[in-house]
Design a protein around this motif. Structure first.
Motif, PDB file in Angstrom:
ATOM      1  N   GLU A 138       0.826  -1.203   0.000  1.00 45.26           N
ATOM      2  CA  GLU A 138       0.000   0.000   0.000  1.00 45.26           C
ATOM      3  C   GLU A 138       0.856   1.248   0.000  1.00 45.26           C
ATOM      4  OE1 GLU A 138      -3.650  -0.718   2.675  1.00 45.26           O
ATOM      5  OE2 GLU A 138      -2.143  -2.188   3.296  1.00 45.26           O
ATOM      6  N   LEU A 139       2.125   1.081   0.349  1.00 41.91           N
ATOM      7  CA  LEU A 139       3.053   2.192   0.433  1.00 41.91           C
ATOM      8  C   LEU A 139       4.431   1.676   0.046  1.00 41.91           C
ATOM      9  CD1 LEU A 139       3.437   5.138   1.417  1.00 41.91           C
ATOM     10  CD2 LEU A 139       3.796   4.209   3.688  1.00 41.91           C
ATOM     11  N   ILE A 140       5.147   2.417  -0.791  1.00 44.76           N
ATOM     12  CA  ILE A 140       6.500   2.031  -1.202  1.00 44.76           C
ATOM     13  C   ILE A 140       7.457   3.143  -0.794  1.00 44.76           C
ATOM     14  CG2 ILE A 140       8.018   1.463  -3.133  1.00 44.76           C
ATOM     15  CD1 ILE A 140       5.527   0.346  -4.567  1.00 44.76           C
ATOM     16  N   LEU A 141       8.471   2.777  -0.019  1.00 48.64           N
ATOM     17  CA  LEU A 141       9.482   3.725   0.434  1.00 48.64           C
ATOM     18  C   LEU A 141      10.788   3.473  -0.299  1.00 48.64           C
ATOM     19  CD1 LEU A 141       8.852   3.618   4.290  1.00 48.64           C
ATOM     20  CD2 LEU A 141       8.067   5.324   2.638  1.00 48.64           C
ATOM     21  N   PRO A 142      11.563   4.523  -0.528  1.00 48.25           N
ATOM     22  CA  PRO A 142      12.858   4.338  -1.195  1.00 48.25           C
ATOM     23  C   PRO A 142      13.817   3.568  -0.298  1.00 48.25           C
ATOM     24  CG  PRO A 142      12.673   6.563  -0.346  1.00 48.25           C
ATOM     25  CD  PRO A 142      11.336   5.907  -0.131  1.00 48.25           C
ATOM     26  N   GLY A 143      14.787   2.933  -0.915  1.00 44.59           N
ATOM     27  CA  GLY A 143      15.835   2.269  -0.154  1.00 44.59           C
ATOM     28  C   GLY A 143      16.791   3.282   0.447  1.00 44.59           C
ATOM     29  N   PRO A 144      17.666   2.839   1.333  1.00 45.47           N
ATOM     30  CA  PRO A 144      18.559   3.762   2.035  1.00 45.47           C
ATOM     31  C   PRO A 144      19.567   4.468   1.136  1.00 45.47           C
ATOM     32  CG  PRO A 144      19.109   1.489   2.554  1.00 45.47           C
ATOM     33  CD  PRO A 144      17.845   1.456   1.762  1.00 45.47           C
ATOM     34  N   ASP A 145      19.828   3.945  -0.043  1.00 37.87           N
ATOM     35  CA  ASP A 145      20.802   4.553  -0.948  1.00 37.87           C
ATOM     36  C   ASP A 145      20.159   5.455  -2.000  1.00 37.87           C
ATOM     37  OD1 ASP A 145      22.825   3.198   0.382  1.00 37.87           O
ATOM     38  OD2 ASP A 145      22.713   1.465  -0.959  1.00 37.87           O
ATOM     39  N   ALA A 146      18.857   5.706  -1.884  1.00 41.64           N
ATOM     40  CA  ALA A 146      18.160   6.533  -2.868  1.00 41.64           C
ATOM     41  C   ALA A 146      18.722   7.948  -2.871  1.00 41.64           C
ATOM     42  CB  ALA A 146      16.670   6.560  -2.556  1.00 41.64           C
ATOM     43  N   THR A 147      18.736   8.546  -4.044  1.00 40.87           N
ATOM     44  CA  THR A 147      19.235   9.919  -4.177  1.00 40.87           C
ATOM     45  C   THR A 147      18.088  10.908  -3.975  1.00 40.87           C
ATOM     46  OG1 THR A 147      18.779  10.047  -6.540  1.00 40.87           O
ATOM     47  CG2 THR A 147      20.941   9.137  -5.880  1.00 40.87           C
ATOM     48  N   LEU A 148      18.461  12.174  -3.786  1.00 44.69           N
ATOM     49  CA  LEU A 148      17.454  13.233  -3.703  1.00 44.69           C
ATOM     50  C   LEU A 148      16.542  13.202  -4.928  1.00 44.69           C
ATOM     51  CD1 LEU A 148      19.562  16.268  -2.434  1.00 44.69           C
ATOM     52  CD2 LEU A 148      17.461  15.469  -1.379  1.00 44.69           C
ATOM     53  N   ALA A 149      17.124  13.096  -6.105  1.00 47.96           N
ATOM     54  CA  ALA A 149      16.348  13.102  -7.350  1.00 47.96           C
ATOM     55  C   ALA A 149      15.402  11.904  -7.418  1.00 47.96           C
ATOM     56  CB  ALA A 149      17.277  13.115  -8.556  1.00 47.96           C
ATOM     57  N   GLU A 150      15.869  10.729  -7.014  1.00 47.74           N
ATOM     58  CA  GLU A 150      15.012   9.540  -7.048  1.00 47.74           C
ATOM     59  C   GLU A 150      13.829   9.690  -6.100  1.00 47.74           C
ATOM     60  OE1 GLU A 150      18.385   6.169  -8.139  1.00 47.74           O
ATOM     61  OE2 GLU A 150      18.039   6.685  -6.042  1.00 47.74           O
ATOM     62  N   VAL A 151      14.081  10.221  -4.921  1.00 50.60           N
ATOM     63  CA  VAL A 151      12.999  10.373  -3.954  1.00 50.60           C
ATOM     64  C   VAL A 151      12.026  11.460  -4.409  1.00 50.60           C
ATOM     65  CG1 VAL A 151      12.433  10.942  -1.558  1.00 50.60           C
ATOM     66  CG2 VAL A 151      14.362   9.443  -2.056  1.00 50.60           C
ATOM     67  N   LYS A 152      12.531  12.538  -4.984  1.00 52.52           N
ATOM     68  CA  LYS A 152      11.635  13.575  -5.520  1.00 52.52           C
ATOM     69  C   LYS A 152      10.694  12.980  -6.565  1.00 52.52           C
ATOM     70  CE  LYS A 152      14.271  17.786  -4.779  1.00 52.52           C
ATOM     71  NZ  LYS A 152      14.959  18.923  -5.401  1.00 52.52           N
ATOM     72  N   ALA A 153      11.198  12.064  -7.375  1.00 52.20           N
ATOM     73  CA  ALA A 153      10.381  11.444  -8.416  1.00 52.20           C
ATOM     74  C   ALA A 153       9.291  10.549  -7.823  1.00 52.20           C
ATOM     75  CB  ALA A 153      11.263  10.636  -9.366  1.00 52.20           C
ATOM     76  N   MET A 154       9.502  10.046  -6.607  1.00 52.14           N
ATOM     77  CA  MET A 154       8.537   9.164  -5.957  1.00 52.14           C
ATOM     78  C   MET A 154       7.451   9.931  -5.209  1.00 52.14           C
ATOM     79  SD  MET A 154      10.968   6.290  -4.191  1.00 52.14           S
ATOM     80  CE  MET A 154       9.593   5.305  -3.601  1.00 52.14           C
ATOM     81  N   LEU A 155       7.700  11.192  -4.927  1.00 50.75           N
ATOM     82  CA  LEU A 155       6.810  11.957  -4.065  1.00 50.75           C
ATOM     83  C   LEU A 155       5.458  12.230  -4.694  1.00 50.75           C
ATOM     84  CD1 LEU A 155       9.167  14.680  -2.574  1.00 50.75           C
ATOM     85  CD2 LEU A 155       8.207  12.710  -1.411  1.00 50.75           C
ATOM     86  N   GLY A 156       4.440  12.127  -3.863  1.00 51.77           N
ATOM     87  CA  GLY A 156       3.118  12.597  -4.231  1.00 51.77           C
ATOM     88  C   GLY A 156       2.944  13.983  -3.621  1.00 51.77           C
ATOM     89  N   ASP A 157       1.746  14.495  -3.685  1.00 52.66           N
ATOM     90  CA  ASP A 157       1.463  15.806  -3.119  1.00 52.66           C
ATOM     91  C   ASP A 157       1.633  15.843  -1.613  1.00 52.66           C
ATOM     92  OD1 ASP A 157       0.880  16.793  -5.616  1.00 52.66           O
ATOM     93  OD2 ASP A 157      -1.288  16.478  -5.420  1.00 52.66           O
ATOM     94  N   GLU A 158       1.538  14.686  -0.967  1.00 55.12           N
ATOM     95  CA  GLU A 158       1.603  14.618   0.497  1.00 55.12           C
ATOM     96  C   GLU A 158       2.894  13.962   1.001  1.00 55.12           C
ATOM     97  OE1 GLU A 158      -2.036  13.421   2.524  1.00 55.12           O
ATOM     98  OE2 GLU A 158      -2.991  13.344   0.571  1.00 55.12           O
TER      99      GLU A 158
END
Length: 95
Positions: free
Chosen positions: A67-87
């Motif tokens: 129901e929820l997917i979190l980035p791994g510990p080695d994720a970059t700022l750019a990768e996490v920004k791409a995963m973000l929703g509005d919240e």
């Protein structure tokens, strides 16, 4: 709720933990918006550590819909920004 940490596996989290996890998610979102790499690393590590600590790991041979997917510990700022929703990574409280 079933949560997947990319590259690690799945854990089952009780709804009671989401208020705390949302606070960490809010911090992470602010650090992403500011481009604060050290803060981002610290908060991402804290968020994932807390999910691992309070979550119940699912066996590797069990694959539930996440129901929820979190980035791994080695994720970059750019990768996490791409995963973000509005919240953020953790949208609202479940239920």
């Amino acid at each position: 709720m079933i949560v997947r940490i990319m590259g690690e596996g799945q854990v089952k989290l009780a709804d009671s933990h989401f208020a705390e996890l949302n606070r960490l998610d809010d911090e992470l979102l602010a650090e992403l918006e500011q481009g604060d790499e050290p803060g981002f690393r610290r908060t991402l590590a804290a968020l994932l550590a807390r999910v691992r600590e309070v979550g119940e790991p699912l066996p590797d041979d069990v694959l539930e819909p996440s129901e929820l997917i979190l980035p791994g510990p080695d994720a970059t700022l750019a990768e996490v920004k791409a995963m973000l929703g509005d919240e953020g990574l953790i949208p609202g409280l479940p239920g």
